[in-house]
Design an enzyme around this catalytic site. Structure first.
Site, PDB file in Angstrom:
ATOM      1  N   SER A 262       0.812  -1.219   0.000  1.00 16.57           N
ATOM      2  CA  SER A 262       0.000   0.000   0.000  1.00 16.57           C
ATOM      3  C   SER A 262       0.847   1.271   0.000  1.00 16.57           C
ATOM      4  O   SER A 262       1.695   1.428  -0.864  1.00 16.57           O
ATOM      5  CB  SER A 262      -0.957  -0.055   1.182  1.00 16.57           C
ATOM      6  N   LYS A 266       4.149   2.078  -2.418  1.00 20.72           N
ATOM      7  CA  LYS A 266       4.518   3.258  -3.215  1.00 20.72           C
ATOM      8  C   LYS A 266       5.991   3.581  -2.911  1.00 20.72           C
ATOM      9  O   LYS A 266       6.795   3.867  -3.799  1.00 20.72           O
ATOM     10  CB  LYS A 266       3.642   4.467  -2.838  1.00 20.72           C
ATOM     11  N   TRP A 353     -10.309   0.495  -4.627  1.00 23.03           N
ATOM     12  CA  TRP A 353      -9.736   1.811  -4.293  1.00 23.03           C
ATOM     13  C   TRP A 353      -8.337   1.976  -4.913  1.00 23.03           C
ATOM     14  O   TRP A 353      -7.940   3.056  -5.325  1.00 23.03           O
ATOM     15  CB  TRP A 353      -9.678   1.914  -2.768  1.00 23.03           C
ATOM     16  N   HIS A 404      -7.750  -5.635   0.681  1.00 27.91           N
ATOM     17  CA  HIS A 404      -6.524  -4.838   0.708  1.00 27.91           C
ATOM     18  C   HIS A 404      -5.623  -5.267   1.868  1.00 27.91           C
ATOM     19  O   HIS A 404      -5.784  -4.811   3.000  1.00 27.91           O
ATOM     20  CB  HIS A 404      -6.942  -3.367   0.870  1.00 27.91           C
TER      21      HIS A 404
HETATM   22  C1  GCU Z   1      -5.400   4.720   2.074  1.00 29.44           C
HETATM   23  C2  GCU Z   1      -4.853   5.539   0.921  1.00 29.44           C
HETATM   24  C3  GCU Z   1      -4.060   4.675  -0.062  1.00 29.44           C
HETATM   25  C4  GCU Z   1      -3.020   3.866   0.672  1.00 29.44           C
HETATM   26  C5  GCU Z   1      -3.682   3.083   1.783  1.00 29.44           C
HETATM   27  C6  GCU Z   1      -2.707   2.280   2.648  1.00 29.44           C
HETATM   28  O1  GCU Z   1      -6.394   3.867   1.625  1.00 29.44           O
HETATM   29  O2  GCU Z   1      -5.935   6.170   0.308  1.00 29.44           O
HETATM   30  O3  GCU Z   1      -3.425   5.478  -1.034  1.00 29.44           O
HETATM   31  O4  GCU Z   1      -2.342   3.024  -0.222  1.00 29.44           O
HETATM   32  O5  GCU Z   1      -4.353   3.981   2.649  1.00 29.44           O
HETATM   33  O6  GCU Z   1      -1.576   2.668   2.817  1.00 29.44           O
HETATM   34  O7  GCU Z   1      -3.168   1.256   3.181  1.00 29.44           O
END
Ligand code: GCU
Length: 424
Positions: A262, A266, A353, A404
């Site tokens: 997540s 990134k 998402w 997720h």
């Molecule tokens: C939120 C955010 C995402 C990110 C996620 C996470 O949902 O909007 O961009 O990847 O958190 O880090 O679990």
């Protein structure tokens, strides 16, 4: 994390005018878009060889991502000192060797991060290692009572594990399902992990508490608009962890895979794009600002992410909310920066998402960069079925059934992929 996304979405649906774009979660609402041409330089020249790529296009893309997306990573070196404060050659019931190392940054060691390392005990010589940041302190990756519990601020206040942003005893192993340490060791790999909050606490007002401050000029307390945000700092920390790994005889530093889930996925991608010492990169559900093609505007968008997490990206990135087409890059180019090294992108079927299809497509559209090296990428724009890993070449992908998270199924695929590319 998903909880937050859901709250944000409800908020978004109820107060739609807050965002200029409608949230898209249905493929039929995706309008056509034109991606920046991966193999065309800013001056309009076509890239035909890997030499053109390495000399011109790769540096150009790195600058574009630095200036417009994540912010520039400082190039100055800070003094570093490694202090190993823990060693257990009989950890995890005899399966592992555990070490913990503090890395001090700055002349006086003003900032620091703790690396937790596990190695398989039965393997002689150095081993390939997975390196990844964790969300809530090194103790969350395993119940092992020998892991130091972080004393730092932790974002998620899930009682009783984290109380008022501090980790408790009960947080030990609370994210063990994301790390499957025994499986990793049984396959002959080591694991190294660092709490992202050691580098910068995950909140907008923390630039003074993290590694940013090591680089601030006199009187400065916020990054400038082209300077790095938290994702940049987390990626920098991964490279500093790599600096340590290069000194550890138990690590085969030519075979380090950088991995993240997540927001930390990134960071793993950005670390892998910049630092070619990482031999393999794994993005687990990294979504917007990670593997997902932003021009699809599916699920989270630039506008939403910048509002919810203003500290993650550069100030400049704010200009592109609602203006994806003006961004001089898209995320297939982030994946391409990893070429010709192996990269694995994973999505989850319920994680709309993060835009699973957009994550897949970035691998597909990055493939021409791999072709410059005679390597195969992804050959079709069609998203594979759930639980059918795909990619015979250096770009691997799967769409796991479910939500997720990062779990055992995901790790099984990463370990297969690593066996294929790191073990040769
Ligand atoms: C939120 C955010 C995402 C990110 C996620 C996470 O949902 O909007 O961009 O990847 O958190 O880090 O679990």
């Amino acid at each position: 994390m998903m909880k937050f996304a859901a709250v944000l979405l409800t908020f978004n649906l109820v107060t739609q005018p807050l965002f200029s774009q409608k949230t898209i979660r249905d493929e039929s609402q995706v309008v056509s878009y034109v991606l920046p041409d991966l193999l065309k330089t800013r001056s309009g020249k076509m890239v035909r060889t890997k030499r053109d790529w390495e000399k011109t296009r790769r540096p150009e893309l790195l600058s574009l991502f630095s200036e417009n997306v994540y912010g520039k990573t400082p190039s100055e070196k800070v003094p570093m000192r490694f202090v190993q404060y823990d060693a257990d050659s009989n950890a995890l019931g005899g399966q592992a060797i555990r070490k913990q190392v503090t890395v001090y940054f700055g002349k006086k060691g003003e900032r620091s991060m703790d690396i937790l390392l596990y190695f398989p005990r039965n393997v002689k010589g150095s081993v390939p290692v997975f390196l990844g940041l964790n969300f809530a302190g090194n103790q969350v990756v395993h119940q092992d009572p020998g892991i130091t519990i972080t004393k730092r601020w932790v974002r998620d206040g899930v009682a009783p594990v984290i109380v008022e942003h501090r980790a408790t005893e009960a947080s030990r192993g609370s994210q063990a399902g994301d790390w499957v340490v025994e499986d990793i060791l049984a396959r002959g790999y080591g694991l190294a992990t660092v709490f992202c909050g050691d580098l910068q606490p995950d909140r907008p007002d923390s630039f003074n508490e993290g590694v940013h401050s090591l680089f601030f000029k006199e009187g400065q307390n916020m990054p400038q608009s082209d300077e790095w945000g938290a994702i940049g700092a987390w990626a920098w920390g991964l490279s500093r962890a790599m600096d340590y790994l290069e000194t550890d005889k138990m690590v085969d530093a030519t075979k380090v895979a950088v991995i993240g889930h997540s927001r930390l996925g990134k960071a793993a991608l950005w670390a892998g794009a910049q630092d070619q010492r990482f031999a393999m990169v794994v993005s687990n559900n990294s979504g917007e600002g990670g593997a997902a093609i932003t021009r699809r505007k599916f699920g989270e968008t630039i506008e939403i992410i910048n509002k919810a997490f203003p500290h993650w990206f550069s100030g400049n990135y704010k200009q592109f909310g609602g203006r994806e087409d003006a961004l001089p890059v898209d995320y297939h180019e982030l994946i391409a920066l990893i070429a010709p090294r192996p990269v694995y992108i994973a999505s989850a079927s319920e994680d709309w998402w993060a835009d699973p299809k957009g994550e897949y497509l970035s691998g597909y559209y990055a493939s021409p960069a791999y072709a410059l090296y005679g390597s195969e990428g992804l050959s079709t724009p069609e998203l594979p079925e759930t639980n059918r890993p795909t990619g015979a070449g250096k770009i691997g992908y799967h769409l796991r059934k479910g939500g997720h998270t990062m779990n055992r199924y995901d790790w099984q695929q990463y370990l297969h992929f690593a066996d294929k590319w790191l073990r040769r």
